[in-house]
Design a protein around this motif. Structure first.
Motif, mmCIF file in Angstrom:
data_model
loop_
_atom_site.group_PDB
_atom_site.id
_atom_site.type_symbol
_atom_site.label_atom_id
_atom_site.label_comp_id
_atom_site.label_asym_id
_atom_site.label_seq_id
_atom_site.Cartn_x
_atom_site.Cartn_y
_atom_site.Cartn_z
ATOM 1 N N SER A 43 0.846 -1.417 -0.018
ATOM 2 C CA SER A 43 0.056 0.087 -0.169
ATOM 3 C C SER A 43 0.891 1.430 0.260
ATOM 4 N N ILE A 44 0.739 2.203 -0.847
ATOM 5 C CA ILE A 44 1.434 3.357 -0.978
ATOM 6 C C ILE A 44 1.163 4.292 -0.007
ATOM 7 N N GLN A 45 -0.274 4.226 0.700
ATOM 8 C CA GLN A 45 -0.764 4.998 1.568
ATOM 9 C C GLN A 45 0.160 4.774 3.077
ATOM 10 N N LEU A 46 0.662 3.516 2.935
ATOM 11 C CA LEU A 46 1.337 3.071 4.326
ATOM 12 C C LEU A 46 2.980 3.411 4.310
ATOM 13 N N ARG A 47 3.355 3.806 3.198
ATOM 14 C CA ARG A 47 4.858 4.064 2.957
ATOM 15 C C ARG A 47 5.169 5.318 3.738
ATOM 16 N N PRO A 48 4.517 6.312 3.632
ATOM 17 C CA PRO A 48 5.020 7.761 4.571
ATOM 18 C C PRO A 48 5.064 7.391 6.103
ATOM 19 N N SER A 49 4.282 6.375 6.600
ATOM 20 C CA SER A 49 4.174 5.922 8.058
ATOM 21 C C SER A 49 5.501 5.250 8.154
ATOM 22 N N PHE A 50 5.882 4.271 7.527
ATOM 23 C CA PHE A 50 7.133 3.637 7.766
ATOM 24 C C PHE A 50 8.280 4.390 7.444
ATOM 25 N N SER A 51 8.149 5.501 6.712
ATOM 26 C CA SER A 51 9.311 6.469 6.268
ATOM 27 C C SER A 51 9.542 7.232 7.814
ATOM 28 N N ALA A 132 6.070 6.900 19.317
ATOM 29 C CA ALA A 132 4.697 7.273 18.869
ATOM 30 C C ALA A 132 4.629 7.561 17.224
ATOM 31 N N ALA A 133 5.693 7.080 16.439
ATOM 32 C CA ALA A 133 5.643 6.948 15.141
ATOM 33 C C ALA A 133 5.453 5.629 14.941
ATOM 34 N N ARG A 134 5.732 4.525 15.643
ATOM 35 C CA ARG A 134 5.202 3.254 15.486
ATOM 36 C C ARG A 134 3.575 3.084 15.837
ATOM 37 N N TYR A 135 3.231 3.761 16.819
ATOM 38 C CA TYR A 135 1.733 3.909 17.233
ATOM 39 C C TYR A 135 0.941 4.575 16.004
ATOM 40 N N ALA A 136 1.550 5.639 15.410
ATOM 41 C CA ALA A 136 1.010 6.303 14.216
ATOM 42 C C ALA A 136 0.667 5.455 13.176
ATOM 43 N N THR A 137 1.750 4.600 12.821
ATOM 44 C CA THR A 137 1.841 3.466 11.837
ATOM 45 C C THR A 137 0.728 2.442 11.985
ATOM 46 N N LYS A 264 -2.863 4.871 22.338
ATOM 47 C CA LYS A 264 -1.431 4.395 22.769
ATOM 48 C C LYS A 264 -0.522 5.864 22.102
ATOM 49 N N LEU A 265 -1.220 6.371 21.005
ATOM 50 C CA LEU A 265 -0.492 7.472 20.541
ATOM 51 C C LEU A 265 -0.694 8.647 21.443
ATOM 52 N N ALA A 266 -2.057 8.801 22.076
ATOM 53 C CA ALA A 266 -2.305 10.133 22.977
ATOM 54 C C ALA A 266 -1.384 9.654 24.331
ATOM 55 N N ARG A 267 -1.287 8.651 24.832
ATOM 56 C CA ARG A 267 -0.619 8.232 26.035
ATOM 57 C C ARG A 267 0.854 8.691 25.607
ATOM 58 N N SER A 268 1.518 8.477 24.609
ATOM 59 C CA SER A 268 2.769 8.614 24.157
ATOM 60 C C SER A 268 3.226 10.295 24.253
#
Length: 439
Positions: A43-51, A132-137, A264-268
């Motif tokens: 999925s192209i939409q998921l690549r920015p999160s991995f980056s 937080a980046a992992r939770y955003a992913t 999780k993102l809010a806690r971080s």
């Protein structure tokens, strides 16, 4: 009448050609889980999160560099002009020759020993940003999965709806043939045939729209999941036969509290705000470091006349740096950090409340979908019985064409409602999985 026949002919031709459906598509039966797995890597939409996640990991290494010593080296060459001397009242001018070639070399090493917690806090803050980046992913992954679920179930729903419409078209054409035979016998009106032809035309138009909708949904599904161009996904026909969990609302609430990526993102976010506050506080503390330096310069200009030689010296020691102005300059920064922490805590409370409300609403809709299925099954049974009775009565000249039309429309509506009810159970189950972070 000629225009009506022309319209009917055009619709039939369009139907036989598959609407706007493109040929050459690769058909592939896939489960929802197959789509999730494929989208994970394509999925192209998921690549920015991995980056962003990879960037956050690199930031940890950058923060850890704060523990390493600072090493500075400088090398200089210069041309030094002649000097002069005078009395204090600028009289008695005398020229003072100076060696013209100047050089300098110095090396300075500083090893931080105590920074008021700035380096350690900076590393911890970078690690929290990585988390937080992992939770955003995870949150983005769940959004994509739920979006794919919506496309997938809509395709399934439209496919079943297409079968319902095709079945109704087949039945309507049989009734229409019977009407034409009765018309030839003089026991039916031409107007009755016209009205039923209009019903068939409307059903054919609905079929064209459903086919086009399936094409659009398939395109959206393929692009979102990163499937190859031209792939036509055929939903798994066993999806409605799955045995879905019947856990109570409390179980779903507990799962959401533990797994929802938004929580999780809010806690971080709260943890990062507190670390940022500690970082501001560290600026009020002294910085201590071990120092070592070596310098060689020439010529020696502090002597008169200058000495055309190099002067070298070295030293080791402890350096203490205390920015006293931070005691009164950091008040506003500290107040801002504390306000950011309060905002993060309030955001966490709001997120927790929204997720709890979402789980409750989804759970109620999930149970409601089962009740709707029971109602729709009964409605289909009654509509089928009514249609058969009306058709028998019409054949015996005991019912009007309007009765047949009403019975046919009621049957179609009931069958469409049954299709939707079955899919809604699956949809709200996956909606519960999405809201609770378990999709």
């Amino acid at each position: 009448m000629n225009n009506h026949r022309l319209l009917t002919g055009l619709l039939v031709v369009t139907l036989l050609s598959g609407g706007v459906r493109a040929y050459g598509q690769k058909r592939q039966v896939m489960t929802i889980e197959d789509l999730f797995e494929f989208a994970e890597t394509n999925s192209i939409q998921l690549r920015p999160s991995f980056s962003a996640e990879e960037e956050a990991l690199k930031e940890i290494n950058v923060a850890r560099n704060g523990r390493l010593p600072d090493i500075n080296a400088s090398l200089s060459f210069s041309y030094i002009g002649d000097g002069f001397t005078t009395k204090r009242n600028l009289s008695d001018y005398q020229k003072a020759p100076i060696p013209h070639f100047g050089n300098g070399l110095s090396v300075n090493i500083t090893q931080p020993v105590y920074t008021g917690g700035a380096v350690t806090t900076g590393i911890e803050l970078a690690e929290l940003k990585s988390t937080a980046a992992r939770y955003a992913t995870e949150l983005q992954r769940d959004n994509i999965r739920f979006q794919l679920t919506g496309f997938y179930l809509d395709i399934y729903k439209c496919g079943n709806l297409r079968s319902v419409i095709e079945n109704n078209i087949s039945q309507a054409r049989k009734v229409l043939e019977d009407m034409k035979a009765r018309y030839e016998q003089g026991v039916a009106l031409r107007n009755d045939i016209t009205r039923y032809e209009l019903l068939v035309s409307n059903l054919e138009l609905q079929l064209v729209k459903v086919n086009n909708t399936i094409d659009i949904l398939n395109r959206n599904l393929a692009v979102t999941a990163g499937l190859p161009d031209g792939t036509e996904v055929l939903p798994d026909s066993t999806i409605l036969a799955r045995s879905l969990p019947t856990a109570g609302e409390n179980w779903w609430q507990q799962e959401a509290a533990a797994n929802a990526p938004a929580l999780k993102l809010a806690r971080s976010g709260v943890d990062m705000s507190r670390k940022a506050e500690s970082l501001v506080k560290s600026e009020r503390l002294p910085k201590i470091g071990l120092q070592a330096a070596w310098t060689i310069d020439g010529p020696i200009l502090v002597e008169v006349p200058p000495i055309n030689r190099n002067l070298s010296y070295w030293y080791v020691g402890v350096g203490i740096n205390y920015n006293l102005s931070s005691l009164f300059k950091n008040n506003h920064s500290l107040s801002k950090s504390r306000a950011a922490t309060r905002h993060a805590i309030e955001q966490l409370d709001a997120t927790r409340e929204n997720i709890s409300l979402g789980v409750r609403a989804d759970y109620i809709r999930y149970l409601e979908a089962y009740e709707e299925l029971k109602t729709q099954e009964k409605s289909v049974e009654l509509a089928e019985r009514n249609y058969n009775t009306t058709a028998t009565r019409y054949s015996a000249d005991m019912a009007l064409i309007t009765d047949m039309l009403d019975a046919a429309n009621s049957k179609l509506d009931a069958e469409q409602g049954l299709v939707n009810a079955r899919i809604n159970i699956i949809y709200y189950y996956y909606k519960l999985l999405f809201t609770s972070g378990k999709i």
